[in-house]
Design an enzyme around this catalytic site. Sequence first.
Site, mmCIF file in Angstrom:
data_model
loop_
_atom_site.group_PDB
_atom_site.id
_atom_site.type_symbol
_atom_site.label_atom_id
_atom_site.label_comp_id
_atom_site.label_asym_id
_atom_site.label_seq_id
_atom_site.Cartn_x
_atom_site.Cartn_y
_atom_site.Cartn_z
ATOM 1 N N GLU A 1 0.833 -1.213 0.000
ATOM 2 C CA GLU A 1 0.000 0.000 0.000
ATOM 3 C C GLU A 1 0.869 1.265 0.000
ATOM 4 O O GLU A 1 0.579 2.239 -0.689
ATOM 5 C CB GLU A 1 -0.930 -0.018 1.220
ATOM 6 C CG GLU A 1 -1.975 -1.119 1.101
ATOM 7 C CD GLU A 1 -2.785 -1.311 2.381
ATOM 8 O OE1 GLU A 1 -2.183 -1.712 3.404
ATOM 9 O OE2 GLU A 1 -3.988 -1.054 2.369
ATOM 10 N N GLU B 1 -4.023 -9.526 3.870
ATOM 11 C CA GLU B 1 -4.758 -9.207 5.096
ATOM 12 C C GLU B 1 -5.874 -10.192 5.407
ATOM 13 O O GLU B 1 -6.142 -10.496 6.576
ATOM 14 C CB GLU B 1 -5.349 -7.782 5.016
ATOM 15 C CG GLU B 1 -4.318 -6.669 5.156
ATOM 16 C CD GLU B 1 -3.665 -6.259 3.851
ATOM 17 O OE1 GLU B 1 -3.844 -6.978 2.838
ATOM 18 O OE2 GLU B 1 -2.986 -5.226 3.817
HETATM 19 N N1 CAA Z 1 4.571 -7.400 11.315
HETATM 20 C C1 CAA Z 1 5.386 -7.706 12.354
HETATM 21 N N2 CAA Z 1 6.393 -8.598 12.260
HETATM 22 C C2 CAA Z 1 6.588 -9.187 11.070
HETATM 23 C C3 CAA Z 1 5.784 -8.913 9.945
HETATM 24 C C4 CAA Z 1 4.735 -7.956 10.105
HETATM 25 N N3 CAA Z 1 3.934 -7.575 9.078
HETATM 26 N N4 CAA Z 1 6.214 -9.657 8.903
HETATM 27 C C5 CAA Z 1 7.251 -10.382 9.362
HETATM 28 N N5 CAA Z 1 7.480 -10.103 10.669
HETATM 29 C C6 CAA Z 1 8.522 -10.674 11.542
HETATM 30 C C7 CAA Z 1 8.240 -12.117 11.895
HETATM 31 O O1 CAA Z 1 7.309 -12.212 12.958
HETATM 32 C C8 CAA Z 1 9.621 -12.608 12.247
HETATM 33 O O2 CAA Z 1 9.933 -12.149 13.547
HETATM 34 P P1 CAA Z 1 10.685 -13.156 14.603
HETATM 35 O O3 CAA Z 1 12.005 -13.448 13.950
HETATM 36 O O4 CAA Z 1 10.788 -12.327 15.838
HETATM 37 O O5 CAA Z 1 9.813 -14.362 14.710
HETATM 38 C C9 CAA Z 1 10.519 -11.839 11.284
HETATM 39 O O6 CAA Z 1 9.758 -10.714 10.832
HETATM 40 C C10 CAA Z 1 10.916 -12.659 10.069
HETATM 41 O O7 CAA Z 1 9.744 -13.143 9.469
HETATM 42 P P2 CAA Z 1 9.506 -14.713 9.171
HETATM 43 O O8 CAA Z 1 10.295 -15.562 10.110
HETATM 44 O O9 CAA Z 1 8.036 -14.935 9.112
HETATM 45 O O10 CAA Z 1 10.165 -14.794 7.718
HETATM 46 P P3 CAA Z 1 9.792 -15.833 6.568
HETATM 47 O O11 CAA Z 1 10.840 -15.680 5.529
HETATM 48 O O12 CAA Z 1 9.535 -17.182 7.111
HETATM 49 O O13 CAA Z 1 8.385 -15.302 5.983
HETATM 50 C C11 CAA Z 1 6.843 -13.642 5.207
HETATM 51 C C12 CAA Z 1 8.315 -14.058 5.351
HETATM 52 C C13 CAA Z 1 6.128 -14.561 4.238
HETATM 53 C C14 CAA Z 1 6.828 -12.217 4.647
HETATM 54 C C15 CAA Z 1 6.152 -13.695 6.582
HETATM 55 O O14 CAA Z 1 6.960 -12.995 7.530
HETATM 56 C C16 CAA Z 1 4.794 -13.084 6.613
HETATM 57 O O15 CAA Z 1 3.847 -13.690 6.155
HETATM 58 N N6 CAA Z 1 4.668 -11.870 7.190
HETATM 59 C C17 CAA Z 1 3.398 -11.211 7.347
HETATM 60 C C18 CAA Z 1 2.916 -10.624 6.044
HETATM 61 C C19 CAA Z 1 1.570 -9.951 6.240
HETATM 62 O O16 CAA Z 1 0.608 -10.588 6.587
HETATM 63 N N7 CAA Z 1 1.500 -8.629 5.991
HETATM 64 C C20 CAA Z 1 0.297 -7.868 6.116
HETATM 65 C C21 CAA Z 1 0.186 -7.331 7.493
HETATM 66 S S1 CAA Z 1 -1.359 -6.544 7.822
HETATM 67 C C22 CAA Z 1 -1.172 -5.001 7.215
HETATM 68 O O17 CAA Z 1 -0.255 -4.678 6.497
HETATM 69 C C23 CAA Z 1 -2.154 -4.020 7.729
HETATM 70 C C24 CAA Z 1 -2.928 -3.272 6.760
HETATM 71 O O18 CAA Z 1 -2.918 -3.396 5.559
HETATM 72 C C25 CAA Z 1 -3.819 -2.312 7.291
#
Ligand code: CAA
Length: 257
Positions: free
Chosen positions: A114, A134
Amino acid sequence: MTDANLLLQKDGALATITFNNPKALNALTVATFYGMETLLDELEQDADVRVVILTGAGDKAFIAGGDICHLGTLDADGAREFALLAQRVIDRIEAFPKPVIAAINGYALGGGCELAMGCDVRIAADSAKFGQPEVKLGIIPGFAGTQRLARLVGKGKAKELVFTGEMIGAEEACRIGLVNRVVARDRLLEEARAMALKMCDNSASAIKFAKDAIDNGLEMDFAHGARYEADLFALCFTTADCKEGISAFMEKRLAKF
Ligand code: CAA
Protein backbone atom coordinates in the site's frame (compact mmCIF):
# COMPACT_ATOMS: atom_id res chain seq x y z
CA MET A 1 7.60 10.98 17.65
CA THR A 2 10.37 9.80 15.28
CA ASP A 3 11.61 6.33 14.48
CA ALA A 4 15.15 5.05 14.78
CA ASN A 5 14.19 2.48 12.15
CA LEU A 6 14.20 5.09 9.38
CA LEU A 7 17.49 6.09 7.75
CA LEU A 8 17.87 9.22 5.65
CA GLN A 9 20.73 9.62 3.21
CA LYS A 10 21.20 12.67 1.01
CA ASP A 11 23.39 12.59 -2.07
CA GLY A 12 23.16 15.81 -4.06
CA ALA A 13 19.65 16.15 -5.41
CA LEU A 14 18.65 12.63 -4.31
CA ALA A 15 17.39 11.67 -0.87
CA THR A 16 16.96 8.03 0.09
CA ILE A 17 14.81 6.91 3.00
CA THR A 18 15.48 3.33 4.10
CA PHE A 19 13.00 1.41 6.24
CA ASN A 20 15.50 -0.14 8.58
CA ASN A 21 14.11 -2.84 10.82
CA PRO A 22 15.10 -5.92 8.84
CA LYS A 23 14.63 -8.24 11.85
CA ALA A 24 10.89 -7.58 11.56
CA LEU A 25 11.05 -7.32 7.75
CA ASN A 26 10.68 -3.52 8.08
CA ALA A 27 7.09 -3.80 9.33
CA LEU A 28 5.40 -0.42 9.73
CA THR A 29 4.79 0.86 13.25
CA VAL A 30 3.04 3.99 14.53
CA ALA A 31 6.48 5.50 15.18
CA THR A 32 7.55 4.77 11.59
CA PHE A 33 4.61 6.75 10.23
CA TYR A 34 5.32 9.74 12.50
CA GLY A 35 8.99 9.47 11.60
CA MET A 36 8.08 9.51 7.90
CA GLU A 37 6.08 12.70 8.40
CA THR A 38 9.07 14.37 10.04
CA LEU A 39 11.41 13.30 7.22
CA LEU A 40 8.95 14.38 4.53
CA ASP A 41 8.65 17.81 6.20
CA GLU A 42 12.43 18.12 6.10
CA LEU A 43 12.76 16.94 2.49
CA GLU A 44 9.94 19.19 1.28
CA GLN A 45 11.74 22.23 2.72
CA ASP A 46 15.18 21.20 1.39
CA ALA A 47 15.47 22.93 -1.98
CA ASP A 48 18.54 20.85 -2.88
CA VAL A 49 16.51 17.63 -2.80
CA ARG A 50 14.71 17.00 -6.10
CA VAL A 51 13.72 13.31 -5.90
CA VAL A 52 13.09 10.93 -2.99
CA ILE A 53 13.77 7.18 -3.16
CA LEU A 54 12.19 4.78 -0.64
CA THR A 55 13.69 1.35 -0.06
CA GLY A 56 14.01 -1.36 2.58
CA ALA A 57 17.04 -2.56 4.53
CA GLY A 58 18.21 -6.13 4.15
CA ASP A 59 17.78 -8.63 1.38
CA LYS A 60 14.36 -9.97 2.27
CA ALA A 61 11.88 -7.15 2.48
CA PHE A 62 10.89 -3.73 1.29
CA ILE A 63 8.13 -3.74 3.93
CA ALA A 64 6.26 -6.91 4.97
CA GLY A 65 3.21 -4.95 6.11
CA GLY A 66 1.79 -3.11 9.05
CA ASP A 67 3.21 -4.35 12.36
CA ILE A 68 1.06 -7.39 13.14
CA CYS A 69 2.14 -7.31 16.80
CA HIS A 70 0.65 -3.81 17.04
CA LEU A 71 -2.51 -4.91 15.18
CA GLY A 72 -2.97 -7.57 17.83
CA THR A 73 -3.37 -4.89 20.51
CA LEU A 74 -6.03 -2.83 18.72
CA ASP A 75 -9.76 -2.47 19.23
CA ALA A 76 -11.98 -1.02 16.48
CA ASP A 77 -11.24 2.61 17.44
CA GLY A 78 -7.51 1.95 17.59
CA ALA A 79 -7.63 0.17 14.24
CA ARG A 80 -9.39 3.12 12.59
CA GLU A 81 -6.85 5.50 14.12
CA PHE A 82 -3.91 3.39 12.83
CA ALA A 83 -5.46 3.15 9.37
CA LEU A 84 -6.09 6.90 9.21
CA LEU A 85 -2.54 7.69 10.34
CA ALA A 86 -1.11 5.37 7.67
CA GLN A 87 -3.45 6.81 5.03
CA ARG A 88 -2.44 10.36 5.97
CA VAL A 89 1.25 9.54 5.49
CA ILE A 90 0.73 7.61 2.24
CA ASP A 91 -1.47 10.45 0.93
CA ARG A 92 1.37 12.81 1.84
CA ILE A 93 3.81 10.70 -0.21
CA GLU A 94 1.38 10.72 -3.12
CA ALA A 95 0.89 14.49 -2.93
CA PHE A 96 4.57 15.22 -2.19
CA PRO A 97 5.69 18.04 -4.49
CA LYS A 98 8.75 16.08 -5.66
CA PRO A 99 8.82 12.64 -7.31
CA VAL A 100 8.96 9.66 -4.95
CA ILE A 101 10.35 6.38 -6.34
CA ALA A 102 9.89 3.08 -4.50
CA ALA A 103 12.89 0.79 -4.98
CA ILE A 104 11.33 -2.50 -3.91
CA ASN A 105 14.01 -4.91 -2.79
CA GLY A 106 11.92 -7.81 -1.43
CA TYR A 107 8.52 -8.45 0.13
CA ALA A 108 6.03 -5.62 -0.37
CA LEU A 109 3.06 -7.03 1.49
CA GLY A 110 -0.06 -5.52 3.03
CA GLY A 111 0.83 -2.02 4.22
CA GLY A 112 4.15 -2.31 2.38
CA CYS A 113 2.43 -2.79 -0.95
CA GLU A 114 0.00 0.00 0.00
CA LEU A 115 2.85 2.39 0.79
CA ALA A 116 4.61 1.51 -2.47
CA MET A 117 1.38 2.25 -4.35
CA GLY A 118 1.42 5.79 -2.94
CA CYS A 119 4.77 6.39 -4.66
CA ASP A 120 4.94 7.85 -8.17
CA VAL A 121 7.04 5.06 -9.67
CA ARG A 122 7.77 1.52 -8.50
CA ILE A 123 10.95 -0.27 -9.55
CA ALA A 124 11.17 -3.86 -8.32
CA ALA A 125 14.07 -6.24 -7.83
CA ASP A 126 13.48 -9.48 -9.72
CA SER A 127 13.25 -11.21 -6.33
CA ALA A 128 10.51 -8.90 -4.97
CA LYS A 129 7.12 -10.28 -4.02
CA PHE A 130 3.83 -8.42 -3.75
CA GLY A 131 0.56 -9.16 -2.05
CA GLN A 132 -2.34 -8.01 0.10
CA PRO A 133 -2.53 -10.95 2.54
CA GLU A 134 -4.76 -9.21 5.10
CA VAL A 135 -7.71 -11.60 4.66
CA LYS A 136 -5.47 -14.36 6.00
CA LEU A 137 -5.46 -12.34 9.26
CA GLY A 138 -9.22 -11.81 9.22
CA ILE A 139 -8.89 -8.16 8.21
CA ILE A 140 -8.84 -6.13 4.99
CA PRO A 141 -6.26 -3.68 3.63
CA GLY A 142 -6.63 -0.51 5.68
CA PHE A 143 -4.03 1.82 4.24
CA ALA A 144 -6.19 2.58 1.15
CA GLY A 145 -4.97 -0.55 -0.64
CA THR A 146 -8.44 -1.48 -1.86
CA GLN A 147 -8.62 1.92 -3.57
CA ARG A 148 -5.12 2.31 -5.01
CA LEU A 149 -4.75 -1.33 -6.09
CA ALA A 150 -8.05 -1.25 -7.98
CA ARG A 151 -7.05 2.00 -9.66
CA LEU A 152 -3.64 0.64 -10.64
CA VAL A 153 -4.47 -2.88 -11.83
CA GLY A 154 -8.26 -2.77 -12.32
CA LYS A 155 -11.10 -4.05 -10.16
CA GLY A 156 -10.92 -7.71 -11.20
CA LYS A 157 -7.19 -8.20 -10.54
CA ALA A 158 -7.44 -6.19 -7.31
CA LYS A 159 -10.21 -8.48 -6.08
CA GLU A 160 -8.24 -11.58 -7.06
CA LEU A 161 -5.19 -10.37 -5.12
CA VAL A 162 -7.16 -9.19 -2.07
CA PHE A 163 -9.53 -12.19 -1.88
CA THR A 164 -6.84 -14.86 -2.34
CA GLY A 165 -4.18 -13.03 -0.32
CA GLU A 166 -1.65 -14.77 -2.58
CA MET A 167 1.72 -13.25 -3.41
CA ILE A 168 2.83 -12.53 -6.95
CA GLY A 169 6.37 -12.15 -8.25
CA ALA A 170 7.92 -9.00 -9.68
CA GLU A 171 7.40 -10.00 -13.34
CA GLU A 172 3.70 -10.63 -12.78
CA ALA A 173 3.43 -7.36 -10.82
CA CYS A 174 4.98 -5.58 -13.80
CA ARG A 175 2.70 -7.35 -16.27
CA ILE A 176 -0.44 -6.16 -14.45
CA GLY A 177 0.83 -2.60 -13.97
CA LEU A 178 1.57 -2.76 -10.27
CA VAL A 179 5.24 -1.93 -10.88
CA ASN A 180 6.87 0.08 -13.65
CA ARG A 181 9.89 -2.13 -14.25
CA VAL A 182 11.85 -5.09 -12.93
CA VAL A 183 15.63 -5.07 -12.57
CA ALA A 184 18.29 -7.39 -11.19
CA ARG A 185 18.46 -7.18 -7.38
CA ASP A 186 22.06 -5.93 -7.38
CA ARG A 187 21.18 -3.12 -9.78
CA LEU A 188 18.04 -1.92 -8.01
CA LEU A 189 19.34 1.22 -6.33
CA GLU A 190 21.53 2.08 -9.30
CA GLU A 191 18.49 1.89 -11.63
CA ALA A 192 16.34 3.92 -9.21
CA ARG A 193 19.03 6.60 -8.99
CA ALA A 194 19.51 6.65 -12.76
CA MET A 195 15.78 7.26 -13.25
CA ALA A 196 15.80 9.89 -10.50
CA LEU A 197 18.72 11.72 -12.14
CA LYS A 198 16.83 11.85 -15.44
CA MET A 199 14.00 13.57 -13.54
CA CYS A 200 16.52 15.96 -11.97
CA ASP A 201 17.59 17.16 -15.44
CA ASN A 202 14.06 18.46 -15.98
CA SER A 203 12.14 21.36 -14.49
CA ALA A 204 11.18 20.63 -10.87
CA SER A 205 8.21 23.01 -11.05
CA ALA A 206 6.94 21.38 -14.26
CA ILE A 207 7.24 17.92 -12.68
CA LYS A 208 5.35 19.16 -9.60
CA PHE A 209 2.51 20.47 -11.79
CA ALA A 210 2.49 17.31 -13.93
CA LYS A 211 2.23 15.14 -10.80
CA ASP A 212 -0.62 17.29 -9.50
CA ALA A 213 -2.41 17.10 -12.88
CA ILE A 214 -2.13 13.32 -13.13
CA ASP A 215 -3.02 12.52 -9.51
CA ASN A 216 -5.81 15.05 -8.98
CA GLY A 217 -7.04 15.08 -12.57
CA LEU A 218 -7.56 11.32 -12.49
CA GLU A 219 -10.00 11.72 -9.60
CA MET A 220 -12.18 13.99 -11.80
CA ASP A 221 -14.19 13.23 -14.90
CA PHE A 222 -12.24 13.68 -18.15
CA ALA A 223 -13.52 17.18 -18.95
CA HIS A 224 -12.76 18.55 -15.48
CA GLY A 225 -9.38 16.76 -15.44
CA ALA A 226 -8.47 18.30 -18.79
CA ARG A 227 -9.59 21.73 -17.57
CA TYR A 228 -7.50 21.26 -14.41
CA GLU A 229 -4.55 20.38 -16.61
CA ALA A 230 -5.05 23.59 -18.63
CA ASP A 231 -5.01 25.64 -15.41
CA LEU A 232 -1.74 24.03 -14.32
CA PHE A 233 -0.34 24.41 -17.84
CA ALA A 234 -1.11 28.13 -17.53
CA LEU A 235 0.62 28.28 -14.14
CA CYS A 236 3.82 26.92 -15.74
CA PHE A 237 3.95 30.15 -17.75
CA THR A 238 4.47 32.12 -14.54
CA THR A 239 7.69 30.23 -13.72
CA ALA A 240 11.35 30.98 -14.39
CA ASP A 241 11.74 27.36 -15.55
CA CYS A 242 9.33 27.96 -18.43
CA LYS A 243 11.30 31.01 -19.58
CA GLU A 244 14.56 29.08 -19.28
CA GLY A 245 13.27 25.93 -20.99
CA ILE A 246 11.82 27.75 -23.99
CA SER A 247 14.77 30.18 -24.30
CA ALA A 248 17.21 27.26 -24.18
CA PHE A 249 15.34 25.53 -27.01
CA MET A 250 15.40 28.70 -29.16
CA GLU A 251 19.08 29.27 -28.41
CA LYS A 252 19.89 25.62 -29.22
CA ARG A 253 21.43 24.96 -25.81
CA LEU A 254 20.60 22.69 -22.88
CA ALA A 255 18.23 24.21 -20.33
CA LYS A 256 19.61 24.77 -16.84
CA PHE A 257 16.91 24.19 -14.26
N1 CAA B 1 4.57 -7.40 11.32
C1 CAA B 1 5.39 -7.71 12.35
N2 CAA B 1 6.39 -8.60 12.26
C2 CAA B 1 6.59 -9.19 11.07
C3 CAA B 1 5.78 -8.91 9.94
C4 CAA B 1 4.74 -7.96 10.10
N3 CAA B 1 3.93 -7.58 9.08
N4 CAA B 1 6.21 -9.66 8.90
C5 CAA B 1 7.25 -10.38 9.36
N5 CAA B 1 7.48 -10.10 10.67
C6 CAA B 1 8.52 -10.67 11.54
C7 CAA B 1 8.24 -12.12 11.90
O1 CAA B 1 7.31 -12.21 12.96
C8 CAA B 1 9.62 -12.61 12.25
O2 CAA B 1 9.93 -12.15 13.55
P1 CAA B 1 10.68 -13.16 14.60
O3 CAA B 1 12.01 -13.45 13.95
O4 CAA B 1 10.79 -12.33 15.84
O5 CAA B 1 9.81 -14.36 14.71
C9 CAA B 1 10.52 -11.84 11.28
O6 CAA B 1 9.76 -10.71 10.83
C10 CAA B 1 10.92 -12.66 10.07
O7 CAA B 1 9.74 -13.14 9.47
P2 CAA B 1 9.51 -14.71 9.17
O8 CAA B 1 10.30 -15.56 10.11
O9 CAA B 1 8.04 -14.93 9.11
O10 CAA B 1 10.16 -14.79 7.72
P3 CAA B 1 9.79 -15.83 6.57
O11 CAA B 1 10.84 -15.68 5.53
O12 CAA B 1 9.54 -17.18 7.11
O13 CAA B 1 8.39 -15.30 5.98
C11 CAA B 1 6.84 -13.64 5.21
C12 CAA B 1 8.31 -14.06 5.35
C13 CAA B 1 6.13 -14.56 4.24
C14 CAA B 1 6.83 -12.22 4.65
C15 CAA B 1 6.15 -13.69 6.58
O14 CAA B 1 6.96 -13.00 7.53
C16 CAA B 1 4.79 -13.08 6.61
O15 CAA B 1 3.85 -13.69 6.16
N6 CAA B 1 4.67 -11.87 7.19
C17 CAA B 1 3.40 -11.21 7.35
C18 CAA B 1 2.92 -10.62 6.04
C19 CAA B 1 1.57 -9.95 6.24
O16 CAA B 1 0.61 -10.59 6.59
N7 CAA B 1 1.50 -8.63 5.99
C20 CAA B 1 0.30 -7.87 6.12
C21 CAA B 1 0.19 -7.33 7.49
S1 CAA B 1 -1.36 -6.54 7.82
C22 CAA B 1 -1.17 -5.00 7.21
O17 CAA B 1 -0.25 -4.68 6.50
C23 CAA B 1 -2.15 -4.02 7.73
C24 CAA B 1 -2.93 -3.27 6.76
O18 CAA B 1 -2.92 -3.40 5.56
C25 CAA B 1 -3.82 -2.31 7.29
